[in-house]
Design a protein around this motif. Structure first.
Motif, PDB file in Angstrom:
ATOM      1  N   MET A  52      16.063 -48.786  12.310  1.00 54.86           N
ATOM      2  CA  MET A  52      17.353 -48.701  13.442  1.00 54.86           C
ATOM      3  C   MET A  52      18.118 -47.317  13.187  1.00 54.86           C
ATOM      4  O   MET A  52      18.500 -46.740  14.099  1.00 54.86           O
ATOM      5  N   GLY A  53      18.280 -47.100  11.824  1.00 51.71           N
ATOM      6  CA  GLY A  53      18.899 -45.979  11.491  1.00 51.71           C
ATOM      7  C   GLY A  53      18.210 -44.701  11.982  1.00 51.71           C
ATOM      8  O   GLY A  53      18.849 -43.739  12.170  1.00 51.71           O
ATOM      9  N   ALA A  54      16.904 -44.695  11.793  1.00 53.10           N
ATOM     10  CA  ALA A  54      16.197 -43.720  12.393  1.00 53.10           C
ATOM     11  C   ALA A  54      16.333 -43.481  13.771  1.00 53.10           C
ATOM     12  O   ALA A  54      16.334 -42.558  14.517  1.00 53.10           O
ATOM     13  N   LYS A  55      16.520 -44.712  14.601  1.00 55.01           N
ATOM     14  CA  LYS A  55      16.786 -44.640  15.893  1.00 55.01           C
ATOM     15  C   LYS A  55      17.893 -43.895  16.095  1.00 55.01           C
ATOM     16  O   LYS A  55      18.151 -42.944  16.996  1.00 55.01           O
ATOM     17  N   ALA A  56      19.008 -44.406  15.375  1.00 54.08           N
ATOM     18  CA  ALA A  56      20.319 -43.646  15.881  1.00 54.08           C
ATOM     19  C   ALA A  56      20.349 -42.189  15.388  1.00 54.08           C
ATOM     20  O   ALA A  56      20.924 -41.550  16.134  1.00 54.08           O
ATOM     21  N   HIS A  57      19.574 -41.973  14.505  1.00 53.65           N
ATOM     22  CA  HIS A  57      19.456 -40.298  14.161  1.00 53.65           C
ATOM     23  C   HIS A  57      18.447 -39.457  14.581  1.00 53.65           C
ATOM     24  O   HIS A  57      17.972 -38.655  14.389  1.00 53.65           O
ATOM     25  N   ARG A  58      17.661 -40.319  15.571  1.00 52.74           N
ATOM     26  CA  ARG A  58      16.671 -39.582  16.281  1.00 52.74           C
ATOM     27  C   ARG A  58      15.400 -39.054  15.540  1.00 52.74           C
ATOM     28  O   ARG A  58      15.158 -37.945  15.637  1.00 52.74           O
ATOM     29  N   VAL A  59      15.000 -39.852  14.615  1.00 54.51           N
ATOM     30  CA  VAL A  59      13.915 -39.733  13.677  1.00 54.51           C
ATOM     31  C   VAL A  59      12.744 -40.338  14.148  1.00 54.51           C
ATOM     32  O   VAL A  59      12.800 -41.470  14.228  1.00 54.51           O
ATOM     33  N   PRO A  60      11.566 -39.757  14.479  1.00 60.13           N
ATOM     34  CA  PRO A  60      10.448 -40.136  14.507  1.00 60.13           C
ATOM     35  C   PRO A  60       9.757 -40.640  13.276  1.00 60.13           C
ATOM     36  O   PRO A  60       9.284 -40.007  12.514  1.00 60.13           O
ATOM     37  N   ALA A  64       7.400 -40.985  21.155  1.00 60.27           N
ATOM     38  CA  ALA A  64       8.040 -41.041  20.078  1.00 60.27           C
ATOM     39  C   ALA A  64       8.623 -39.631  20.068  1.00 60.27           C
ATOM     40  O   ALA A  64       9.960 -39.402  19.470  1.00 60.27           O
ATOM     41  N   PHE A  65       7.852 -38.515  20.274  1.00 61.80           N
ATOM     42  CA  PHE A  65       8.371 -37.055  20.075  1.00 61.80           C
ATOM     43  C   PHE A  65       9.282 -36.840  21.261  1.00 61.80           C
ATOM     44  O   PHE A  65      10.532 -36.063  21.311  1.00 61.80           O
ATOM     45  N   ARG A  66       9.108 -37.474  22.513  1.00 66.68           N
ATOM     46  CA  ARG A  66       9.803 -36.982  23.502  1.00 66.68           C
ATOM     47  C   ARG A  66      11.221 -37.608  23.401  1.00 66.68           C
ATOM     48  O   ARG A  66      12.468 -36.889  23.726  1.00 66.68           O
ATOM     49  N   LEU A  67      11.273 -38.846  23.080  1.00 70.49           N
ATOM     50  CA  LEU A  67      12.622 -39.344  22.877  1.00 70.49           C
ATOM     51  C   LEU A  67      13.171 -39.096  21.207  1.00 70.49           C
ATOM     52  O   LEU A  67      14.270 -39.590  21.013  1.00 70.49           O
ATOM     53  N   SER A  68      12.383 -38.656  20.622  1.00 74.72           N
ATOM     54  CA  SER A  68      12.789 -38.354  19.154  1.00 74.72           C
ATOM     55  C   SER A  68      13.219 -39.727  18.473  1.00 74.72           C
ATOM     56  O   SER A  68      14.313 -39.697  18.051  1.00 74.72           O
ATOM     57  N   LYS A  69      12.255 -40.687  18.684  1.00 76.49           N
ATOM     58  CA  LYS A  69      12.706 -42.006  17.982  1.00 76.49           C
ATOM     59  C   LYS A  69      11.562 -42.535  17.282  1.00 76.49           C
ATOM     60  O   LYS A  69      10.519 -42.273  17.471  1.00 76.49           O
ATOM     61  N   PRO A  70      11.794 -43.757  16.745  1.00 75.17           N
ATOM     62  CA  PRO A  70      10.659 -44.384  16.139  1.00 75.17           C
ATOM     63  C   PRO A  70       9.745 -45.171  17.054  1.00 75.17           C
ATOM     64  O   PRO A  70      10.308 -45.378  18.129  1.00 75.17           O
ATOM     65  N   ALA A  71       8.472 -45.382  16.401  1.00 72.67           N
ATOM     66  CA  ALA A  71       7.462 -46.114  17.216  1.00 72.67           C
ATOM     67  C   ALA A  71       7.024 -47.205  16.660  1.00 72.67           C
ATOM     68  O   ALA A  71       6.796 -47.127  15.436  1.00 72.67           O
ATOM     69  N   TYR A  72       6.721 -48.562  17.349  1.00 74.21           N
ATOM     70  CA  TYR A  72       6.247 -49.494  16.431  1.00 74.21           C
ATOM     71  C   TYR A  72       4.741 -49.800  17.086  1.00 74.21           C
ATOM     72  O   TYR A  72       4.788 -49.736  18.395  1.00 74.21           O
ATOM     73  N   ILE A  73       3.914 -50.021  16.078  1.00 72.10           N
ATOM     74  CA  ILE A  73       2.533 -49.940  16.250  1.00 72.10           C
ATOM     75  C   ILE A  73       2.297 -51.297  15.669  1.00 72.10           C
ATOM     76  O   ILE A  73       1.948 -51.511  14.317  1.00 72.10           O
ATOM     77  N   GLN A  74       1.608 -52.432  16.338  1.00 73.63           N
ATOM     78  CA  GLN A  74       1.156 -53.651  15.752  1.00 73.63           C
ATOM     79  C   GLN A  74      -0.154 -53.817  16.103  1.00 73.63           C
ATOM     80  O   GLN A  74      -0.672 -53.567  17.087  1.00 73.63           O
ATOM     81  N   ILE A  75      -0.826 -54.055  15.195  1.00 72.97           N
ATOM     82  CA  ILE A  75      -2.462 -54.158  15.014  1.00 72.97           C
ATOM     83  C   ILE A  75      -2.736 -55.827  14.575  1.00 72.97           C
ATOM     84  O   ILE A  75      -2.623 -55.610  13.353  1.00 72.97           O
ATOM     85  N   PRO A  76      -3.307 -56.551  15.232  1.00 70.69           N
ATOM     86  CA  PRO A  76      -3.891 -57.700  14.778  1.00 70.69           C
ATOM     87  C   PRO A  76      -4.922 -57.420  13.469  1.00 70.69           C
ATOM     88  O   PRO A  76      -5.815 -56.471  13.744  1.00 70.69           O
ATOM     89  N   GLN A  77      -5.036 -58.024  12.406  1.00 75.56           N
ATOM     90  CA  GLN A  77      -5.997 -57.765  11.348  1.00 75.56           C
ATOM     91  C   GLN A  77      -7.469 -57.571  11.790  1.00 75.56           C
ATOM     92  O   GLN A  77      -8.152 -56.993  11.335  1.00 75.56           O
TER      93      GLN A  77
END
Lengths: 556, 556
Positions: free
Chosen positions: B86-94, B155-168
């Protein structure tokens, strides 16, 4: 003296539950809350190293004391605690998570302020924290009286955490409304049973029990959460039914009980006769829900036939497809204790302690360590087993009379045991807490050691040093790259964190272990034993386990 | 060699961005992901002490490198990381947060399994993790190609984190579809401007600039996030416009720039002339958004009149009530650099370094420490200031040419700086990272020191020991009870965590500080300076600050 402010009232009402500690980390949106906690003479502020640790400590405290207070600040603080609070939800532990929010003045002006995304949006973290709880409330001066009663009631009814958010300006306002007063018994807050449903449930259960020839009970950790141990013991005594516990439930009944069969973990029960008794029973009476989670069943090594199972849940009873509802666990147990007839007598093979082996010069291994630990424990001790290897190896130990046990194998968050130790020790100041943790898990939360030293908590912490995430290294089947740990000098941690009067040592041989355990018992402050134990998880798990953990996930 | 599995492909595509580290903690639902990261020859696994630390490390790495990979396991792992993401989102860090989930087989059977609430429910943690990101995806074998391109782009357009979930189970399946290949420039993924809007924006801005007599620019950290520094420098050169930066923005332009006015923090700017220049300007051109957050404005000590302000946002330009949209920051800056005419020349008073004072025998104080730090820094260093006191006192320093700066004053999560140091140092292996943190903040995340030692990272870490949460103790106005810290022996931490070749010492006097800084510079591994500095925050904040922080919240 009644509290004069909203925040003061919140803590007053929580102190009425018998809670005497506040675990947390202060923060500026929370200062009015932090101040109110400090001002309450019944509460001691316990400043934890970080918020996740505080949540784990609150978890440990609440497991023993019935409830706990956790306080963190807006956004950064509460989000750091989320994993610990969610774990409490999984394990049905009531934690009151009190969080200060920016003042409603700041919120209404839509100001960019710290601990936000800088966008003038508030409210966006409420849902995240609330999702880890069973009940939540946004407190105002005119709803605080009603909301606190509701929150307390639902937290105990569900036995789950509660989220209480207070904007900082409301926190210092006077309470509007007639304050509730006087001590609160959690039992008064768990709702009420419908007597007709309880009666029907008790009748149905006793009927089925009367027909059974080889019935067995499973005592669930939920009996502890709903504080129904005395009703459970009365039922066990009257019914004479043999019972087992799973790893998740271990600790809810004293293991010296004459009807105790042992640990039920499916095909990997200890002793095996306990598993046999459960799996061959014509009726399994689950007192509290039995959770067939993978770690709790020896990786789903066996499953109990639902047709042979009766579940006495927190507020329902299920027999086949028939569900009695609005009947609370303590009431059903009390009814059963009055109505039940003794089950057919039969010989059960009592579990026995593991034999102590190994000579003084031998290296410490699982085989030499755990039986010694079992022998070391005495009445009044509480054993805490960290997830991964430690809880799994502690579980089959037959605990001496009067020894408690805590683990977190359902949520299974690594690092839980160390801060949990702080909370358990504070809830049970007369007990000696003995914690077994792996080095990998310990690295996540070791900073809580300094907090224990500061507050004079004196646990015995045993850190098993094999240099890797042992449980993971086995389960992952692959090389060590991501399971190799930074090579800490663990025994130097207490002194570095200010615990200079602790007994701390590194142990390699069985003789050193024996001597250190003796010294730890008599030492007047905390003890920290770094045990070099290279064998842990060096053996691969059985193929059946690997199938469940890993191989079943490959396609085809 | 193209990756043969879904997880392999995910890391292949992320490595194509130039990322060369994976920060995280392994876990069993993530093993196929952990294995894939290990198998990629372009990626190094960095095992962090815990997940929150890993998120902070990824944040630091991504700030310098443009993007980072964080990997954690289902539930327990990802929830522990939430605050950092969330801190990375606030500071626009991908940050690409890759999480393994239970196999879809387990999910479809609704099994009770560890790292869940034991209720057979899955999906419930996805939303919590996704809420900390700008974009999220649930990966399958047949959507992974399209989803990865979408996730990277957003992620780059918004400069925000991205969440990627992968079932095992999906993680180890072969990719279905035609894999994308080849290196990816983030700039290619930030979307495209509408040329007509860019043209209109550039024309409108140059027109307003042409009318202004005392224009000033504010360079925002967002210029760094959108990698538009060269366009910014070209614009500054051509326009000759004087500019300032706030604490939040510090580091985005080299402070040796001849047009640099200094640090703008409202009425508490340094030098004061920088504040005067901004507040008396007839046009303030914000290059990237200017966030009037409390810590960034000297507790809202001044506000810039919106009518005198032009905002060049990440993908829009605002002039009064007129908004040009679909025009990306780099394109607008580039257009301005081509079209702008020099602004009226005027004398600006250049900021100067603080004078170094104090004798060798004097105790270390803020007055003697910070100017020495300023003098100590040299080109190639990166200064990191922990929130609370350290960032606030580092911000007014005039950094020598070639010195970078990172802080997290918007999200302001205490403990961020220590793990961030690991990430920054790994992103910039040739730089010397100098981190200043308070003791309170350091206790939250100090376990990352062992990780730095293990991977051979050699920062200079300065821990200010005053025994309390200094910034909080002042702001809360009240006694120390909840701001008093456990009394660590900080300088013994590195050796206890395995950094035995580090230079670590406790410092009391100015002479010791000078000697230690010299020694730290030449030391071949990390350095750790515990500085006893009792004066920090012993002075109460000015009444105006207290009004904002606290008193305005009392009713009436």
């Amino acid at each position: 003296m009644p509290a004069s402010t909203v925040a003061g009232y919140v803590f007053e009402r929580l102190a009425d539950l018998g809670i005497d500690r506040v675990f947390g980390v202060p923060g500026d949106y929370s200062f009015p809350i932090d101040d109110a906690a400090m001002d309450n003479p019944r509460l001691q502020w316990v400043l934890c190293a970080n918020e996740l640790n505080a949540a784990y400590a609150a978890d440990g405290y609440a497991r023993r004391k019935g409830a706990a207070i956790l306080t963190t600040t807006y956004g950064v603080g509460e989000l750091s605690a989320i994993n610990g609070v969610m774990g409490a939800k999984a394990h049905r532990v009531p934690i009151f998570h009190v969080v200060g929010a920016p003042s409603t003045r700041i919120q209404r002006l839509g100001l960019a302020t710290h601990h936000t995304l800088g966008d003038g949006v508030f409210g966006n973290f409420f849902d995240l924290s609330a999702a880890c709880c069973g009940v939540s409330a946004s407190i105002t001066a005119d709803n605080v009286v009603e909301e606190m009663e509701r929150v307390i009631r639902e937290a105990f009814r569900l036995s789950k955490p509660a989220y209480i958010q207070i904007p900082q300006d409301f926190a210092v306002m006077p309470v509007l409304g007639t304050a509730a007063r006087g001590s609160v018994r959690p039992a008064d807050h768990r709702g009420r049973s419908n007597p007709a449903e309880v009666k029907a449930a008790v009748r149905a259960i006793t009927e089925r029990l009367g027909q059974a020839t080889r019935p067995v009970a499973l005592a669930s950790f939920q009996v502890g959460r709903y504080r129904a141990q005395s009703q459970l013991l009365a039922f066990l005594k009257r019914s004479r039914i043999p019972f087992a516990m799973t790893t998740l439930d271990k600790g809810v009944v004293d293991e010296s009980h004459p009807q105790y069969l042992g640990l039920y973990v499916g095909q990997r029960s200890a002793p095996a006769s306990a598993g046999k008794a459960v799996l061959s029973a014509d009726l399994v009476l689950c007192l509290g829900e039995h959770i067939e989670e993978d770690f709790n069943t020896g990786d789903w090594s066996a499953s109990i036939d639902p047709d042979r199972m009766i579940v006495v849940g927190p507020d329902y009873v299920r027999i086949g497809d028939s569900v009695m509802t609005a009947c609370l666990l303590p009431d059903v147990l009390a009814g059963l204790a009055r109505a039940v007839k003794p089950v057919p007598e039969r010989r059960i093979s009592a579990p026995r302690p593991l034999p102590v082996t190994g000579d003084a010069d031998d290296p410490v291994s699982s085989a030499t360590l755990y039986p010694r630990l079992q022998q070391f424990l005495r009445s009044g001790d509480i054993l805490i087993g960290e997830g991964g290897t430690a809880a799994g190896r502690c579980a089959p130990l037959l605990l001496p009379k009067g020894v408690g046990f805590e683990s977190q194998i359902l949520w299974g968050s690594i690092g839980w045991a160390t801060p949990c130790t702080l909370g358990v020790a504070m809830a049970e100041p007369k007990a000696r807490v003995v914690t077994v943790t792996g080095d990998g898990a310990h690295q996540l939360t070791a900073n809580e050691i300094g907090v224990m030293g500061r507050y004079g908590v004196r646990p015995i912490i045993i850190v098993l040093n094999n240099g890797i995430y042992g449980a993971e290294d086995t389960a992952s089947e692959r090389g060590h790259v991501y399971n190799d740990l930074a090579p800490w000098n663990y025994h130097r941690i207490p002194a570095a964190m200010g615990c200079e009067d602790w007994f701390s040592t590194r142990i390699t041989t069985v003789g050193e272990l024996d001597a250190a355990l003796r010294k730890a018992r008599s030492h007047r402050s905390g003890s920290y034993l770094e045990v070099m134990i290279p064998d842990i998880e060096s053996q691969p798990l059985p193929a059946a386990v690997l199938d469940h953990l890993y191989k079943q996930n490959t396609p085809g």
